[in-house]
Scaffold this motif. Structure first.
Motif, mmCIF file in Angstrom:
data_model
loop_
_atom_site.group_PDB
_atom_site.id
_atom_site.type_symbol
_atom_site.label_atom_id
_atom_site.label_comp_id
_atom_site.label_asym_id
_atom_site.label_seq_id
_atom_site.Cartn_x
_atom_site.Cartn_y
_atom_site.Cartn_z
ATOM 1 N N LEU A 1 0.847 -1.186 0.000
ATOM 2 C CA LEU A 1 0.000 0.000 0.000
ATOM 3 C C LEU A 1 0.888 1.243 0.000
ATOM 4 C CD1 LEU A 1 -2.700 -0.796 2.733
ATOM 5 C CD2 LEU A 1 -2.968 -0.941 0.253
ATOM 6 N N HIS A 2 0.378 2.337 -0.559
ATOM 7 C CA HIS A 2 1.094 3.600 -0.442
ATOM 8 C C HIS A 2 1.100 4.019 1.024
ATOM 9 C CE1 HIS A 2 1.767 7.976 -0.758
ATOM 10 N NE2 HIS A 2 2.492 7.647 -1.814
ATOM 11 N N THR B 1 -2.109 6.229 -5.930
ATOM 12 C CA THR B 1 -3.155 6.170 -6.956
ATOM 13 C C THR B 1 -4.538 6.223 -6.324
ATOM 14 O OG1 THR B 1 -3.114 3.745 -6.873
ATOM 15 C CG2 THR B 1 -1.709 4.816 -8.494
ATOM 16 N N LYS B 2 -5.521 6.588 -7.130
ATOM 17 C CA LYS B 2 -6.897 6.515 -6.651
ATOM 18 C C LYS B 2 -7.328 5.054 -6.664
ATOM 19 C CE LYS B 2 -8.804 7.603 -11.255
ATOM 20 N NZ LYS B 2 -9.622 8.565 -12.025
ATOM 21 N N THR B 3 -8.384 4.749 -5.928
ATOM 22 C CA THR B 3 -8.845 3.378 -5.840
ATOM 23 C C THR B 3 -9.177 2.816 -7.222
ATOM 24 O OG1 THR B 3 -10.502 1.883 -4.879
ATOM 25 C CG2 THR B 3 -11.230 4.117 -5.428
ATOM 26 N N THR C 1 -12.514 0.912 -15.415
ATOM 27 C CA THR C 1 -12.433 -0.092 -16.467
ATOM 28 C C THR C 1 -11.019 -0.676 -16.484
ATOM 29 O OG1 THR C 1 -11.691 1.486 -18.139
ATOM 30 C CG2 THR C 1 -14.081 1.222 -17.852
ATOM 31 N N LYS C 2 -10.835 -1.744 -17.240
ATOM 32 C CA LYS C 2 -9.505 -2.352 -17.320
ATOM 33 C C LYS C 2 -8.483 -1.356 -17.852
ATOM 34 C CE LYS C 2 -6.948 -6.352 -19.026
ATOM 35 N NZ LYS C 2 -7.013 -7.651 -19.730
ATOM 36 N N SER D 1 -3.867 2.355 -16.661
ATOM 37 C CA SER D 1 -3.318 3.706 -16.672
ATOM 38 C C SER D 1 -3.086 4.219 -15.249
ATOM 39 C CB SER D 1 -4.276 4.639 -17.413
ATOM 40 O OG SER D 1 -3.823 5.972 -17.374
ATOM 41 N N ASN D 2 -4.041 3.919 -14.368
ATOM 42 C CA ASN D 2 -3.979 4.389 -12.983
ATOM 43 C C ASN D 2 -2.789 3.797 -12.223
ATOM 44 O OD1 ASN D 2 -5.080 5.735 -10.618
ATOM 45 N ND2 ASN D 2 -5.758 3.730 -9.928
#
Length: 235
Positions: free
Chosen positions: A126-127, A165-167, A172-173, A178-179
């Motif tokens: 985790l961050h 990153t955001k959850t 989408t995949k 990208s996230n």
């Protein structure tokens, strides 16, 4: 043991999902156990996606055929649905860390022979901001109890998530890929534990595989022999 019987009288064992009385703890009542969609054969030889029919031992699913995962094999205990959700969410979001030893024991069974040739167990990290807000990493807890039961070396700090990153939930995949891109790095203190090793990477759930593939890509880049995946649930 005698003390266990006394404790059971004072604190009667209860199902980890519905809270009904059970014979021994920790565990599930017969009704909740029957409702859990445990993954067994037949299933994809790569990602462990259950098949409706038995197509043979080494058959892989259409998704893995179209885009082969970087990891060697993945195993999961059960399908993530309304019945299994209380276990996963209890551990992940509701501070029910007492679930971890029992859930790790189920993961050990699901892993089969993958654990027998694993050189090291590591969790998806985790961050630090998320870790500070949650106070624990559920994947690291599961990894710890797998280590305790198997004696396979465990290194919770080998991978670092340096990008907050955001959850991934609801993405989408393509958005997930990208996230998560560029989010992980190897802790230089532990690089020597990667080269030529068979690594068991532990996470709570597989959805699209974006996170575990990102971690796997990094571990292979630094010389890992094979990376196998073990999760509690999969969608």
């Amino acid at each position: 043991m005698y003390w266990r019987k006394i404790l059971d009288l004072i604190f009667p064992p209860k199902c980890l999902i519905c809270g009904s009385l059970i014979a021994s703890m920790p565990g599930l009542c017969s009704n909740c156990w029957a409702n859990i969609n445990f993954i067994s054969k037949p299933a994809c030889a790569k990602c462990n996606l259950p098949f409706e029919y038995d197509f043979g031992e080494d058959v892989i699913c259409g998704a893995c055929t179209a885009s082969k995962p970087l990891y060697h094999k993945a195993k999961s205990v059960f399908i993530y649905d309304d019945f299994s959700k209380p276990l996963l969410h209890g551990l992940k979001y509701q501070d029910k860390t007492h679930l971890a030893p029992y859930l790790a024991s189920l993961m050990r069974i699901a892993a089969g022979d993958l654990l027998s040739y694993s050189d090291i167990i590591i969790p998806v990290p985790l961050h630090k901001k998320k870790l500070l807000s949650r106070l624990y990493n559920q994947s690291a807890l599961l990894s710890l109890y797998l280590h305790k039961s198997t004696k396979i070396p465990f290194e919770p700090n080998l991978l670092i998530k340096h990008k907050n990153t955001k959850t991934q939930t609801g993405l989408t995949k393509k958005q997930r890929l990208s996230n998560i891109k560029g989010s992980f790095m190897i802790n230089e203190k532990f690089i020597y534990q990667v080269k030529d090793k068979n690594i068991m990477l532990v996470d709570d759930v597989i959805t699209t595989g974006a996170t575990i593939n990102a971690c796997t890509r990094l571990l292979l880049k630094y010389g890992a022999n094979k990376v196998n995946i073990l999760t509690l649930a999969r969608t």
